[in-house]
Motif scaffolding. Structure first.
Motif, short mmCIF file in Angstrom:
data_model
loop_
_atom_site.label_atom_id
_atom_site.label_comp_id
_atom_site.label_asym_id
_atom_site.label_seq_id
_atom_site.Cartn_x
_atom_site.Cartn_y
_atom_site.Cartn_z
N TYR A 156 0.88 -1.17 0.00
CA TYR A 156 0.00 0.00 0.00
C TYR A 156 0.91 1.22 0.00
N GLY A 157 1.16 1.78 -1.16
CA GLY A 157 2.10 2.89 -1.25
C GLY A 157 3.48 2.43 -0.83
N ASP A 201 -8.72 -8.95 -2.60
CA ASP A 201 -7.69 -7.96 -2.85
C ASP A 201 -6.76 -8.54 -3.90
N SER A 202 -6.28 -7.69 -4.78
CA SER A 202 -5.36 -8.25 -5.78
C SER A 202 -3.92 -7.98 -5.35
N PRO A 203 -3.07 -9.00 -5.50
CA PRO A 203 -1.69 -8.86 -5.06
C PRO A 203 -0.92 -7.88 -5.93
N THR A 204 0.07 -7.20 -5.34
CA THR A 204 0.96 -6.34 -6.11
C THR A 204 1.80 -7.21 -7.03
N SER A 205 2.27 -8.35 -6.49
CA SER A 205 2.93 -9.34 -7.35
C SER A 205 2.76 -10.71 -6.71
N ASN A 251 -0.76 -9.06 15.69
CA ASN A 251 -1.71 -8.18 15.03
C ASN A 251 -0.99 -7.29 14.04
N GLY A 252 -1.56 -7.14 12.86
CA GLY A 252 -0.95 -6.27 11.85
C GLY A 252 0.16 -6.95 11.06
N ALA A 253 0.29 -8.26 11.20
CA ALA A 253 1.37 -8.96 10.50
C ALA A 253 1.04 -9.21 9.03
N GLY A 254 -0.26 -9.05 8.67
CA GLY A 254 -0.65 -9.27 7.28
C GLY A 254 -1.46 -10.54 7.06
N LYS A 303 -11.10 -2.87 -10.58
CA LYS A 303 -9.73 -2.53 -10.22
C LYS A 303 -9.48 -2.53 -8.72
N ARG A 304 -10.46 -2.04 -7.97
CA ARG A 304 -10.16 -1.81 -6.56
C ARG A 304 -10.37 -3.04 -5.70
N ASP A 305 -9.62 -3.11 -4.60
CA ASP A 305 -9.80 -4.19 -3.65
C ASP A 305 -11.17 -4.06 -3.00
#
Lengths: 335, 262
Positions: free
Chosen positions: A11-12, A51-55, A36-39, B259-261
């Motif tokens: 995310y950015g 959600d679509s992966p960045t890669s 918590n927050g580990a993904g 496109k969006r999650d």
């Protein structure tokens, strides 16, 4: 079978999931553990194509999630407790999901019965307790009688009876040869349900191992000794080839020796002992140690950073005057 | 095809199993018919005191649709809720886990909602016309007059298109608060102001609601209080402009969904 390969989500600037590669095999309960927050949730959402992966990519039985025509017949998932329209009755909620996947209507009644919600089938989930909401989510996951089930923090908000039920359910599903993938931030929960462990911290894979190996590698047993003459005892032990390490609170810690042997040595040298106690490091502690560097939000006092249960926090001086002391670093340095 | 049929059934179950569907559609019909009837009744009693120039362009059909300016807000509410409730409740995660083909999901949801709106819109349009003409009495018109049937069917189409436009916008904005906060003021206030001020009038003519209402007019020179006489396009042209807005909003909605999650 779920296979992840190089799965990454950014995310950015922030990397939530970092090149995760592992697979989840059928027949056992696989625990997905991380602070918590580990993904964990992000990873699970990517597994479901939300959600679509960045890669990188995920394969469910060899296919991409959106290539599955009737995904609920392959994989059932419990994500956040409330993925439900509060104004649509439990029955209709399950019915619309069933219809979209060609699952017969009678299956809706069957799963409602299975999770113990048959009596509130015509009620709106708006008024459900957290536990009932979890049960409805689990009912949805089981709708298509899938070979793979995935639960995100399933025991959250459940009462002891509910927790017991979920544990048995997961073990039963695994015993039927299904792939069971369960996330949790509690090692204690995983240690009673999971046979296999995948541990992540800050999005990175920390461990992918069987529970038995994890215990063997990470559980440390030692003997704590208190004496008014620590230096003398240390020397005496050293002379017999036993290494004692001074802990922060003035006690000595001895690894890998029976308490009796240490007692004998002390008696031979006429050293007074105030305490001689075997200690077991908990799995919770091992998990904390493994992920210590990767915990995203550190507590700022030692007291808050301590886990529940009988753990080495007791060996730290009271008052928490070492503010940013990380969990487990004390005895890691001592080793 | 079998897959699409299943998803359509599923979306039908969704839309019929929440209370907001019944309420919004009922309010849209009742407000449109009720307010139009009221305006027709007043118009009938005041008809003799109207100026000759007003009488000359009096559009009895269009007057019987006067309540739609308010009734359409309930239609908009339906369009917003049917889409954005998925997001606000978290249901979208269940929905897309069950139907990961997002194009199919969107198509089926919109198809089912549109079919429902078309039925309610047509029923509302015909009811408000016949009730209105009854109250207008001697000053009224009949369905057999030229262009009247086109206007009445157009009323139903207008309501359908406004709901469709809204659904596309809701897929873009996701949050119901955001969608309501954008669409309600726009259709209730801003569009009216822009259309009333002479400087912005000729641009406002191309807004979806203002262009679309042309389909409900019969006397091309008239339009009474709504003043639709000076448009550079006819009834079908207006509906076409509105349809372009609808296509644009649906394409935008599809791109965001794709496109969006979730």
């Amino acid at each position: 079978m779920i296979e992840l390969e190089g799965l990454t989500k950014r995310y950015g600037e922030k990397t939530a999931v970092d090149r995760l590669t592992f697979s989840v095999r059928p027949g056992v309960v696989t625990g997905f553990l991380g602070p918590n927050g580990a993904g964990k949730s992000t990873t699970m959402r990517m597994m479901l194509g939300l959600d679509s992966p960045t890669s990188g990519h995920v394969r469910i039985d060899g296919k991409r999630y959106d290539q599955l025509q009737e995904p609920l017949n392959h994989i059932g998932a419990l994500l956040e407790a409330k993925s439900v329209h509060g104004g649509r009755t439990a029955y209709n909620h399950l019915l619309c999901l069933a219809q979209s996947n060609g699952i017969p209507d009678r299956r809706v009644d069957a799963v409602l019965d299975m999770v113990g919600l048959a009596s509130v089938a015509k009620k709106r989930p708006k008024g459900f307790s957290l536990g009932m909401g979890q049960r409805l989510g689990i009912a949805a996951a089981l709708l298509g009688d899938p070979r793979i089930v995935m639960f995100d923090e399933p025991v959250n908000g459940l009462d002891p009876e509910g927790i017991h039920w979920v544990r048995n359910l997961m073990q039963q599903l695994a015993a039927e040869g299904r792939t069971v993938f369960v996330s949790s931030h509690l090692m204690s929960e995983m240690s009673v349900t999971a046979e296999h462990l995948v541990v992540i911290g800050q999005g990175r894979l920390m461990a992918d191992t069987s529970m038995a190996d994890f215990i063997a590698e990470n559980s440390r047993t030692y003997v704590r000794v208190r004496t008014p003459e620590p230096e003398r005892l240390r020397d005496a032990l050293h002379a017999t080839g036993v290494n004692a390490v001074a802990a922060d609170d003035g006690s000595l810690e001895v690894d890998g020796q029976p308490a009796a042997r240490i007692g004998d040595v002390a008696a031979q040298h006429r050293v007074v002992l105030h305490e001689l106690s075997p200690q077991n490091a908990s799995l919770e502690e091992a998990f904390m140690r493994l992920t210590a560097e990767s915990v995203e939000y550190h507590a700022h006092t030692a007291a808050q950073g301590q886990p529940p249960g009988p753990a080495p926090g007791q060996s730290q001086p009271p008052g928490g005057d070492r503010p940013t002391q990380q969990w487990g670093t004390g005895w890691k340095e001592g080793r | 095809m079998a897959h699409t049929t299943r998803v359509l059934r599923s979306e039908w179950t969704k839309v019929r199993s929440v209370r907001s569907t019944l309420w919004t559609l009922l309010i849209a019909a009742v407000v449109t018919v009720g307010l139009s009837a009221l305006i027709c009744a007043f118009t009938a009693s005041d008809f003799d005191s109207m100026a000759e120039s007003e009488k000359a362009v009096f559009d009895a059909t269009y007057v019987s649709f006067a309540g739609m300016s308010l009734g359409q807000l309930a239609m908009i509410a339906f369009g917003v809720l049917v889409v954005s409730n998925e997001y606000s409740t978290g249901m979208i995660r269940s929905s897309l886990s069950a139907v990961p083909q997002r194009g199919t999901f969107m198509f089926c949801k919109i198809f089912v909602a549109t079919a429902l709106v078309l039925v309610v819109g047509m029923a509302t349009s015909f009811t408000t016309f016949f009730v209105g003409q009854q109250l207008l009495g001697d000053h009224g018109t009949t369905i057999g007059e030229p262009n009247v049937l086109r206007a009445v069917i157009g009323g139903g189409l207008y309501m359908t298109l406004i709901a469709l436009f809204t659904m596309g916008v809701a897929f873009v904005l996701r949050s119901p608060m955001l969608a309501f906060g954008t669409l309600m003021p726009f259709f209730f206030i801003i569009s009216g102001i822009l259309g009333g001020v002479s400087a912005t009038k000729k641009f406002a003519h191309y807004l979806p609601d203002q262009a679309g209402t042309m389909i409900m007019t019969v006397e091309t020179g008239g339009g009474g209080e709504f003043g639709v006489g000076d448009r550079p396009y006819g009834p079908w042209g207006g509906l076409f402009i509105m349809a372009l807005w609808v296509v644009a909003s649906l394409v935008a909605g599809y791109l965001v969904l794709k496109k969006r999650d979730a």
